[in-house]
Structures are given as structure tokens and as C-alpha cells.
Write a protein that holds these residues in place. Structure first.
Motif, PDB file in Angstrom:
ATOM      1  N   VAL A 135       2.777   2.350   1.315  1.00  9.19           N
ATOM      2  CA  VAL A 135       1.874   3.492   1.180  1.00  9.19           C
ATOM      3  C   VAL A 135       0.541   3.202   1.869  1.00  9.19           C
ATOM      4  O   VAL A 135       0.002   4.048   2.599  1.00  9.19           O
ATOM      5  CB  VAL A 135       1.660   3.833  -0.314  1.00  9.19           C
ATOM      6  CG1 VAL A 135       0.552   4.878  -0.480  1.00  9.19           C
ATOM      7  CG2 VAL A 135       2.957   4.322  -0.941  1.00  9.19           C
ATOM      8  N   PHE A 136       0.015   2.010   1.658  1.00  6.00           N
ATOM      9  CA  PHE A 136      -1.265   1.653   2.277  1.00  6.00           C
ATOM     10  C   PHE A 136      -1.177   1.726   3.799  1.00  6.00           C
ATOM     11  O   PHE A 136      -2.070   2.280   4.469  1.00  6.00           O
ATOM     12  CB  PHE A 136      -1.678   0.244   1.839  1.00  6.00           C
ATOM     13  CG  PHE A 136      -2.876  -0.288   2.562  1.00  6.00           C
ATOM     14  CD1 PHE A 136      -4.159   0.092   2.196  1.00  6.00           C
ATOM     15  CD2 PHE A 136      -2.732  -1.165   3.636  1.00  6.00           C
ATOM     16  CE1 PHE A 136      -5.270  -0.383   2.876  1.00  6.00           C
ATOM     17  CE2 PHE A 136      -3.830  -1.641   4.325  1.00  6.00           C
ATOM     18  CZ  PHE A 136      -5.102  -1.253   3.939  1.00  6.00           C
ATOM     19  N   ALA A 169       0.988   3.369   5.692  1.00  6.70           N
ATOM     20  CA  ALA A 169       1.209   4.727   6.181  1.00  6.70           C
ATOM     21  C   ALA A 169      -0.080   5.544   6.143  1.00  6.70           C
ATOM     22  O   ALA A 169      -0.381   6.306   7.072  1.00  6.70           O
ATOM     23  CB  ALA A 169       2.301   5.402   5.353  1.00  6.70           C
ATOM     24  N   LEU A 170      -0.861   5.407   5.068  1.00 10.08           N
ATOM     25  CA  LEU A 170      -2.107   6.157   4.952  1.00 10.08           C
ATOM     26  C   LEU A 170      -3.172   5.635   5.908  1.00 10.08           C
ATOM     27  O   LEU A 170      -3.995   6.407   6.416  1.00 10.08           O
ATOM     28  CB  LEU A 170      -2.628   6.084   3.511  1.00 10.08           C
ATOM     29  CG  LEU A 170      -1.776   6.792   2.443  1.00 10.08           C
ATOM     30  CD1 LEU A 170      -2.374   6.576   1.058  1.00 10.08           C
ATOM     31  CD2 LEU A 170      -1.634   8.276   2.748  1.00 10.08           C
ATOM     32  N   SER A 171      -3.185   4.345   6.157  1.00  7.82           N
ATOM     33  CA  SER A 171      -4.239   3.748   6.975  1.00  7.82           C
ATOM     34  C   SER A 171      -3.995   3.905   8.469  1.00  7.82           C
ATOM     35  O   SER A 171      -4.944   4.091   9.247  1.00  7.82           O
ATOM     36  CB  SER A 171      -4.392   2.260   6.654  1.00  7.82           C
ATOM     37  OG  SER A 171      -4.762   2.080   5.311  1.00  7.82           O
ATOM     38  N   TYR A 172      -2.726   3.823   8.910  1.00  8.06           N
ATOM     39  CA  TYR A 172      -2.464   3.769  10.344  1.00  8.06           C
ATOM     40  C   TYR A 172      -1.495   4.830  10.834  1.00  8.06           C
ATOM     41  O   TYR A 172      -1.064   4.788  11.988  1.00  8.06           O
ATOM     42  CB  TYR A 172      -1.943   2.381  10.730  1.00  8.06           C
ATOM     43  CG  TYR A 172      -2.935   1.287  10.427  1.00  8.06           C
ATOM     44  CD1 TYR A 172      -4.043   1.107  11.241  1.00  8.06           C
ATOM     45  CD2 TYR A 172      -2.790   0.468   9.320  1.00  8.06           C
ATOM     46  CE1 TYR A 172      -4.977   0.119  10.964  1.00  8.06           C
ATOM     47  CE2 TYR A 172      -3.722  -0.520   9.040  1.00  8.06           C
ATOM     48  CZ  TYR A 172      -4.812  -0.682   9.865  1.00  8.06           C
ATOM     49  OH  TYR A 172      -5.750  -1.663   9.581  1.00  8.06           O
ATOM     50  N   GLY A 173      -1.102   5.758   9.959  1.00  4.93           N
ATOM     51  CA  GLY A 173      -0.273   6.873  10.385  1.00  4.93           C
ATOM     52  C   GLY A 173       1.073   6.429  10.921  1.00  4.93           C
ATOM     53  O   GLY A 173       1.788   5.625  10.303  1.00  4.93           O
ATOM     54  N   GLY A 210       1.572   2.810  11.241  1.00  2.00           N
ATOM     55  CA  GLY A 210       1.824   2.228   9.935  1.00  2.00           C
ATOM     56  C   GLY A 210       3.266   2.361   9.522  1.00  2.00           C
ATOM     57  O   GLY A 210       3.830   1.458   8.885  1.00  2.00           O
ATOM     58  N   ASN A 227       5.945  -0.471   8.592  1.00  2.00           N
ATOM     59  CA  ASN A 227       6.754  -0.434   7.372  1.00  2.00           C
ATOM     60  C   ASN A 227       8.229  -0.705   7.659  1.00  2.00           C
ATOM     61  O   ASN A 227       8.914  -1.402   6.902  1.00  2.00           O
ATOM     62  CB  ASN A 227       6.595   0.918   6.675  1.00  2.00           C
ATOM     63  CG  ASN A 227       5.213   1.098   6.072  1.00  2.00           C
ATOM     64  OD1 ASN A 227       4.501   0.126   5.859  1.00  2.00           O
ATOM     65  ND2 ASN A 227       4.829   2.349   5.818  1.00  2.00           N
TER      66      ASN A 227
END
Length: 543
Positions: free
Chosen positions: A395-396, A398-402, A405, A409
């Protein structure tokens, strides 16, 4: 320009596929475990395709349940045995010098020495010189130049002691031999991935997953199983009767209340055994057949040839299990042990004899049983920890680097699969601290990606085009990634070398996690980004 050669892409995805295939059996753990047990038993395994890998990550004591023992080896026991074995040679040499030393008589003494009274004190110098001929060089690096025995005389008493160098060498040999014999005995009963290692000078740590209790483990390893064949002086003596020096009184295993007076020095000891198998005697009763090595066979054959009509005792752990009368010369070095055995008892006795006798007794300083339920709870807790850590990181990122990210993952998920693939390939044992190492790896795995992505952000502000920004981001972050992971890998290596048990389990998973993390961050994430970039051809990138 931003590009990766075709052969590199094939190699990267090939390594990923290989790692995931090696990790696959762990998804079907119970089924593959049954398959491996069937194959080990010599039958055709069922329930798992034979063309697929069947290596599993072995579960340690804290995950599978089992028994833990810390044993101390009574190294001083071997001194007495050594002196008892030396007496026949001393006696024979002094008998040849009877003209100068007179009569000889064995005196009671401490376990670590041998005392002999000679009839003629004037011949003491000859006696000392004769017995010293038995001295042998000490076989050890620290005892170079020393001999194994020291001979002295006072008045009419000759004393033979083990030298200090020989005692040190014997202590080390005793612990090493105990380690090997314990390992053999545990391997005989088919336990999986035991931990058997030396701790300090005279202690042994034993951890065996899958064993029901510490008492069950002690039954496997605690029996000394010291077999010897000793001359019988007299049968039916009372337990309270006195034995002269060089003699001992032992009870009969099959005849309650019957005792035997035996010579202490054995004709042949269990160390001369090369094989022992469960069998049946001529009456169909359970028994154990045995075979000696050439040296033991010669001694046994010579003794039976010279003592036809006399009984001899078969002694196991200070009990006479049989005392047959020698009817004829027994050549060939093989025989059979009969007694009031059940089939299970004869099988267990054969296992113990085949594994060898423990050279000394064991004192169990610590014993602990870990139930399967606790192990299952540990596995469940480890799963929850991995899932929570994984979701938080996913989650971190994906939210931080789109989109970048999400690529990280995907690499993180593949990273965990590669870790289990490598652990399965090398047959490593996973412990609770090992799970902690995996959880830590999940948190650390994205560090390299964070360094790269932040560098790409910076380069995108000055570089000419997104392709150049991505290329510079990876090139300029590489040294920081390598330096950070090398230092962590060095720490893991130090933990492995200096640590033991759980600490080693943690260091192994941490080290493997570092290698797979660097691989996935530098190559897999980059390959995903390059593949996306080649198809999307964006004019601008958002990291």
C-alpha cells in the motif's frame, strides 16, 4: 538509451521461473511431505508429480514442535575404561619379567590410574621400563611430542596415569564421538533435520523436530548400549559379595536374583562390532545377530579356542543378558545374542549397537518439549506478520510512487517466492527467527526501489526526456544500493559464523533475502519499467 538485451530478459525471467518452481512444493506442504516420506521408505511416491521438484523448507523445532536437550558428556568416564583396557597388557608384560619383579597384583585405585603391587621392590626400575614400552604418542596437534601414559613407582607399587595431553585429547575425542553417535542414532529413527552441535568444551545441544517429548528423545540417545564379552569367574554370587581388584559383580537380565562375578577387562568390546541386525534364533525367539571387525574376530576366536567348556558373559549396559558355555571354537567373528526380547526390543537393540556405543554417559542439564500446537501457533503468527508487513509495504509503495510503486510491488512478491525457492533448494531449516528475517526482508526489499525512484524524480527535473531520467536514476543509485546491502550482508555473515541455532536461522534468511532483494530491485523492477516504457512511450513520467 534505455534498453535491455533479449538474452538478459530471457535469463532474468528464467531465474524467476526456476525460483518459483522450486518454491511451489511449499504451497502443498503436507502432500509433498508424504510423497518424500514414501520415496525415502523405498516405495513409489504418490500424490505429487515426480517430474516436479519436491524439496521443502524444513520447519525448525519452534515451528514443528519437538524436543530440546542440553547434555553434558561425562568425559572422565573414559579414563576408567582406558585403564581397565590397559591392565591385561600390563599384566602380560610384567608376567614375562617375573624373575625380576616377582608376583604382581592389581590394587584398587581411582578411575584415572592403574596401580599394581609387585613382589620384588628391587625390580621396580625394570617394571617401570617395561610398562613404559606401552606408551604411544598423543594423537593431537596440542599434544605433539607427548606420550599417552606416565609410569612411576613408589616402594612396591607401580602407578600408571594418563598424561595431561592425553586427557585433553581424549576429552575432545569423546565429545566428537558422542556427537557422531547421537547423530547416527537420531538418523536411524528417521527424524527430520535435527540440530546436533557442540557447545563449549563438553556439552551437546540436541534439537529434534517432530519428536513427541524430551523423554522420547532421551530414550533414543540416552541409552549407552555398551556391549562387552567378559570372562565369567563365578555364577550365582550374592549382590553383596566382595569382588577383588579387576573383577565386578553384575546382575542377570533374565534371571532375577542371579548375579555374576566377572573379570572387568573384556575379551572384546562393542567398539569392535561392525554390524548388528534383528533376527530370530533356532527356537523362533527374537534375537540380535552381530559381526566383529577383523581385530575383534581374531580376539574372540582366540579366546573361544582357549576356553572351551568355560562360560563367558555377554554384558549390555552393566547387565548380563546371556552367559553361554563355549562349546567350540567360534571363528568368523559373528554370532547371535539371545535373551527374553520382544521383536521391538531386538530391533531397538540392533539400532543402538549398529550406531555404536556412547563412549561416556550423558547428564541432561536442560530438557524442553515444544508441542505441535505451539509450533502451529508460531506458523500462524509468522503468516500474519508476513501478510501484515507485506500489505503495509504494498500500500505504501502504491500510494507513494503510483505505477512505479506497483512495479516494485510485483518484484516484492516475486522476491518472497525466490527466498522460499532458495531455502527449498539448499534444504534450509526455517525457524521463528528465520520468519523474522523474512519479515525484515519484506520491509527492506523496497529500499533499493525507493533509492532508484527518488533518484529518477530528481533526474526527471534536469534530464532530457524520461528515458534518460530512468537510465540515470538506476546508474547513479546503484552504488548506494550495493554499499547498503553489502554492509547488511556482512552483518548476516558474522551472525552466522558466531551465532548458533535461532541466530543462524535468522542470518540465513536475512542473507538470502538481501541477495534476492538486490536482484529483484535492480533487474526485475527495471525490466518491468523498460517493458512498460517501450510500449507506452510516455512523454512525461510521474514517479
Amino acid at each position: 538509451m534505455l534498453q535491455i538485451e533479449t538474452w538478459k530478459r530471457v535469463l532474468i525471467w528464467g531465474l524467476v521461473a526456476l525460483g518459483l518452481v522450486l518454491a511451489l512444493p511449499n504451497v502443498f506442504y503436507p502432500r509433498v511431505e508424504r510423497y518424500n516420506d514414501e520415496v525415502s521408505a523405498g516405495s513409489t511416491g504418490t500424490g505429487w508429480p515426480s517430474f516436479l521438484p519436491s524439496g521443502l523448507v524444513n520447519l525448525g523445532l519452534d515451528l514443528r514442535g519437538g524436543a530440546h536437550l542440553l547434555a553434558e558428556v561425562r568425559v572422565a568416564d573414559v579414563y576408567e575404561t582406558r585403564m581397565q583396557g590397559l591392565w591385561p597388557d600390563v599384566r602380560n608384560l610384567l608376567r614375562d619379567q617375573r624373575d625380576s619383579v616377582g608376583t604382581i597384583r592389581l590394587l584398587p585405585s581411582d578411575g584415572g590410574e592403574l596401580k599394581v603391587r609387585i613382589g620384588s621392590p628391587d625390580g621396580m626400575d625394570d617394571a617401570i621400563r617395561t610398562v613404559r614400552s606401552l606408551a604411544q604418542p598423543v594423537v593431537s596437534l596440542t599434544g605433539a611430542g607427548a606420550t599417552d601414559i606416565e609410569v612411576s613407582g613408589t616402594g612396591d607399587v607401580l602407578t600408571v596415569n594418563l598424561s595431561e595431553a592425553e586427557r585433553t585429547a581424549m576429552d575432545d575425542r569423546t565429545v566428537r564421538q558422542s556427537l557422531e553417535i547421537i547423530r547416527r542414532r537420531i538418523d536411524e529413527v528417521g527424524t527430520r533435520e535435527p540440530t546436533i552441535q557442540r557447545q563449549g568444551q563438553d556439552r551437546i545441544l540436541i534439537e529434534v523436530p517432530g519428536v513427541g517429548s524430551a523423554d522420547e528423545l532421551k530414550e533414543i540417545i540416552g541409552t549407552t548400549a555398551q556391549l562387552s564379552f567378559q570372562p565369567v569367574v563365578r555364577r550365582g554370587v550374592s549382590e553383596d559379595a566382595s569382588a577383588s581388584a579387576g573383577e565386578e559383580i553384575l546382575p542377570s537380565l533374565d534371571e532375577p536374583g542371579v548375579f555374576y562375578l566377572l573379570e572387568t577387562a573384556p575379551v572384546v568390546s562393542g567398539e569392535a562390532l561392525t554390524d548388528a541386525q534383528p533376527t530370530f534364533d533356532q527356537n523362533g525367539r527374537a534375537a540380535v545377530s552381530f559381526r566383529f571387525n577383523p581385530s575383534g574376530a581374531r580376539k574372540f576366536g582366540d579366546y573361544t579356542a582357549q576356553n572351551i567348556g568355560n562360560p563367558f558373559a555377554i554384558v549390555l549396559d552393566d547387565e548380563v543378558i546371556s552367559a553361554p558355555v563355549i562349546q567350540a571354537h567360534i571363528a568368523g567373528g559373528s554370532g547371535i545374542i539371545t535373551g527374553n526380547f520382544s521383536v521391538e526390543e531386538s530391533t531397538n537393540l540392533a539400532v543402538l549397537l549398529r550406531a555404536g556405543a556412547l563412549p561416556a554417559g550423558l547428564d541432561f542439564l536442560e530438557e524442553r518439549t515444544i508441542g505441535p500446537e505451539l509450533g502451529a501457533d508460531s506458523i500462524q503468527a509468522g503468516k500474519i506478520a508476513c501478510i501484515v508487513a507485506g500489505i503495509a509495504v504494498l500500500v505504501f509503495m502504491a500510494l507513494s510512487y503510483g505505477l512505479f510503486g506497483i512495479f516494485a510491488n510485483i518484484a516484492l512478491i516475486l522476491n518472497v517466492g525466490l527466498i522460499f525457492g532458495i531455502l527449498s533448494m539448499i534444504g534450509a531449516t526455517l525457524t521463528l527467527p528465520g520468519i523474522a528475517g523474512i519479515v525484515l526482508t519484506i520491509g527492506m526489499a523496497v529500499d533499493a526501489n525507493v533509492l532508484v525512484f527518488e533518484r529518477i524524480r530528481e533526474e526527471s527535473k534536469t534530464a532530457k526526456g524520461p528515458a534518460r531520467a530512468i537510465e540515470l536514476g538506476y546508474d547513479r543509485a546503484l552504488s548506494a544500493i550495493v554499499d547498503a546491502n553489502i554492509t547488511t550482508f556482512i552483518v548476516a555473515a558474522i551472525l552466522f559464523v558466531l551465532g548458533s541455532g535461532p541466530v543462524r536461522g535468522f542470518s540465513v534468511t536475512l542473507a538470502i533475502g538481501i541477495l534476492t532483494s538486490v536482484f529483484t530491485a535492480i533487474w526485475i523492477t527495471r525490466l518491468l519499467i523498460v517493458t512498460w516504457f517501450e510500449r507506452a512511450r510516455p512523454k512525461k513520467i510521474e514517479v
